[in-house]
Design a protein around this motif. Sequence first.
Motif, PDB file in Angstrom:
ATOM      1  N   ALA A   1       0.834  -1.192   0.000  1.00 49.39           N
ATOM      2  CA  ALA A   1       0.000   0.000   0.000  1.00 49.39           C
ATOM      3  C   ALA A   1       0.875   1.250   0.000  1.00 49.39           C
ATOM      4  N   ASN A   2       0.426   2.271  -0.640  1.00 50.05           N
ATOM      5  CA  ASN A   2       1.088   3.576  -0.588  1.00 50.05           C
ATOM      6  C   ASN A   2       2.535   3.536  -1.087  1.00 50.05           C
ATOM      7  N   MET A   3       2.804   2.692  -2.053  1.00 51.16           N
ATOM      8  CA  MET A   3       4.177   2.503  -2.498  1.00 51.16           C
ATOM      9  C   MET A   3       4.809   3.781  -3.040  1.00 51.16           C
ATOM     10  N   ASN A   4       4.010   4.651  -3.617  1.00 45.18           N
ATOM     11  CA  ASN A   4       4.630   5.818  -4.245  1.00 45.18           C
ATOM     12  C   ASN A   4       4.641   7.061  -3.358  1.00 45.18           C
ATOM     13  N   MET A   5       4.449   6.896  -2.089  1.00 42.14           N
ATOM     14  CA  MET A   5       4.555   8.045  -1.195  1.00 42.14           C
ATOM     15  C   MET A   5       5.903   8.032  -0.497  1.00 42.14           C
ATOM     16  N   THR A   6       6.428   9.214  -0.255  1.00 36.59           N
ATOM     17  CA  THR A   6       7.738   9.327   0.365  1.00 36.59           C
ATOM     18  C   THR A   6       7.581   9.939   1.738  1.00 36.59           C
ATOM     19  N   PHE A   7       7.807   9.140   2.761  1.00 36.62           N
ATOM     20  CA  PHE A   7       7.654   9.629   4.124  1.00 36.62           C
ATOM     21  C   PHE A   7       8.820  10.541   4.497  1.00 36.62           C
ATOM     22  N   SER A   8       8.488  11.657   5.139  1.00 42.04           N
ATOM     23  CA  SER A   8       9.516  12.531   5.705  1.00 42.04           C
ATOM     24  C   SER A   8       9.147  12.841   7.154  1.00 42.04           C
ATOM     25  N   PRO A   9      10.109  12.730   8.068  1.00 44.68           N
ATOM     26  CA  PRO A   9       9.805  13.025   9.482  1.00 44.68           C
ATOM     27  C   PRO A   9       9.900  14.513   9.799  1.00 44.68           C
ATOM     28  N   TYR A  10      10.066  15.350   8.778  1.00 46.31           N
ATOM     29  CA  TYR A  10      10.311  16.774   9.023  1.00 46.31           C
ATOM     30  C   TYR A  10       9.127  17.675   8.665  1.00 46.31           C
ATOM     31  N   ASP A  11       8.000  17.074   8.218  1.00 50.49           N
ATOM     32  CA  ASP A  11       6.905  17.889   7.684  1.00 50.49           C
ATOM     33  C   ASP A  11       6.050  18.551   8.759  1.00 50.49           C
ATOM     34  N   ASP A  12       5.790  17.837   9.842  1.00 48.51           N
ATOM     35  CA  ASP A  12       4.957  18.402  10.911  1.00 48.51           C
ATOM     36  C   ASP A  12       5.180  17.610  12.206  1.00 48.51           C
ATOM     37  N   ASP A  13       4.482  18.020  13.263  1.00 46.77           N
ATOM     38  CA  ASP A  13       4.647  17.354  14.570  1.00 46.77           C
ATOM     39  C   ASP A  13       4.483  15.839  14.466  1.00 46.77           C
ATOM     40  N   LEU A  14       3.384  15.431  13.831  1.00 47.36           N
ATOM     41  CA  LEU A  14       3.057  14.006  13.814  1.00 47.36           C
ATOM     42  C   LEU A  14       4.122  13.199  13.063  1.00 47.36           C
ATOM     43  N   ASP A  15       4.550  13.705  11.915  1.00 45.38           N
ATOM     44  CA  ASP A  15       5.582  12.986  11.158  1.00 45.38           C
ATOM     45  C   ASP A  15       6.888  12.909  11.945  1.00 45.38           C
ATOM     46  N   PHE A  16       7.210  13.999  12.641  1.00 50.30           N
ATOM     47  CA  PHE A  16       8.425  13.994  13.460  1.00 50.30           C
ATOM     48  C   PHE A  16       8.317  12.939  14.580  1.00 50.30           C
ATOM     49  N   LEU A  17       7.159  12.903  15.244  1.00 44.78           N
ATOM     50  CA  LEU A  17       6.978  11.942  16.339  1.00 44.78           C
ATOM     51  C   LEU A  17       7.030  10.507  15.816  1.00 44.78           C
ATOM     52  N   LEU A  18       6.483  10.283  14.629  1.00 40.61           N
ATOM     53  CA  LEU A  18       6.540   8.944  14.038  1.00 40.61           C
ATOM     54  C   LEU A  18       7.979   8.581  13.677  1.00 40.61           C
ATOM     55  N   GLY A  19       8.728   9.557  13.179  1.00 35.03           N
ATOM     56  CA  GLY A  19      10.148   9.314  12.885  1.00 35.03           C
ATOM     57  C   GLY A  19      10.893   8.919  14.150  1.00 35.03           C
ATOM     58  N   ALA A  20      10.616   9.658  15.233  1.00 37.36           N
ATOM     59  CA  ALA A  20      11.259   9.349  16.514  1.00 37.36           C
ATOM     60  C   ALA A  20      10.837   7.966  17.009  1.00 37.36           C
ATOM     61  N   PHE A  21       9.574   7.637  16.798  1.00 39.57           N
ATOM     62  CA  PHE A  21       9.049   6.322  17.210  1.00 39.57           C
ATOM     63  C   PHE A  21       9.802   5.193  16.498  1.00 39.57           C
ATOM     64  N   ILE A  22      10.091   5.397  15.221  1.00 36.65           N
ATOM     65  CA  ILE A  22      10.800   4.362  14.456  1.00 36.65           C
ATOM     66  C   ILE A  22      12.129   4.021  15.130  1.00 36.65           C
TER      67      ILE A  22
END
Length: 291
Positions: free
Chosen positions: A125-146
């Motif tokens: 699923a979502n193969m063509n999306m590029t995750f970045s942990p720098y876009d907003d609070d939630l993405d940053f927290l998910l990056g930290a979670f990883i």
Amino acid sequence: MGRSNLLIVTALAALALAAPSQAVTDADILNFALNLECLEATFYSYAAYGSGLNSTLRGDGPVAIGGKKAMLSSAVQNYANEVARDEINHVAFLRTALGAAAVACPQIDVGPGFAAIVKAALASANMNMTFSPYDDDLDFLLGAFILEDVGVTAYNGAAPLLESKKNLGAAASIMATEAYHGGIIRTLLYQRGYDMVKPYSLQTVDFAQKVSNLRATVGGGKDQGITSPMANGVMNTPYSSNLVPADSNSLVFARTPTEVLNIVYGGSAAKPGAFYPKGVNGNINGTASTA
Ligand SMILES: *[C@@H]1O[C@H](CO)[C@@H](O)[C@H](O)[C@H]1NC(C)=O
Ligand SMILES: *[C@@H]1O[C@H](CO)[C@@H](O)[C@H](O)[C@H]1NC(C)=O
Ligand SMILES: *[C@@H]1O[C@H](CO)[C@@H](O)[C@H](O)[C@H]1NC(C)=O
């Protein structure tokens, strides 16, 4: 074979058996930890301050790839600042503890590296999306979670391998710090459990579960999402929390270096990738037998 040749062969065989299998030293283990701290410190330093580690902290290793200042609310910015300071201090502490034996930080990738892990976690699923942990609070927290739960399991796995009590004490202290970070991250994510992770059509709890599933698959099990295990594949709502990932004795999981490398290399300890495109430095690096 003549008798004297046979004696020589027997003697050599005995020697081979007597030779210690390349023992893992405390320095090897602390250097393995240093590689992980280089990654964490680099990620938080970019996210909080917009710059990576200076060359002293890198031990003259290469400049990292893919980091940038994260777009954060003031509350999460404060969290990022504090954790960045902790992780930078860990790098400096380990360099001092190791002295001349300290390795350079390896090539670190905190951009595409995150995207690769998330792509693997979300599978087809979502193969063509590029995750970045720098876009907003939630993405940053998910990056930290990883990252954070991996650090905790790595220190917990390494602790019994350390010979010196001094080093064991230091490792326990660092692990406690990482466990605070992990607990905070999991709590903050849990509070936003219903929020959708953009642009993925996934709620935060489901996104976290998929990351956890990936870490479990390649990292020897020993992982849990931020909600109680799903019943019949369906998450209970309202979600009950699972803020502390631990076994049935409520003991935090322990991973071997190989299991840790399986995760941070993006699949296999034998194949550098993801956060460490050229592998980690030091004797525990996945290319040889790694405890
Ligand atoms: C590198 O960064 C550390 C941590 O911020 C700092 O203490 C140190 O003075 C810096 N070194 C150089 C040479 O800038
Ligand atoms: C992913 O790629 C497909 C096919 O190219 C496209 O139809 C779809 O809109 C893309 N999804 C996103 C979120 O970019
Ligand atoms: C990887 O580890 C092996 C021994 O385990 C060592 O010989 C080799 O130099 C290490 N590689 C790096 C880049 O440190």
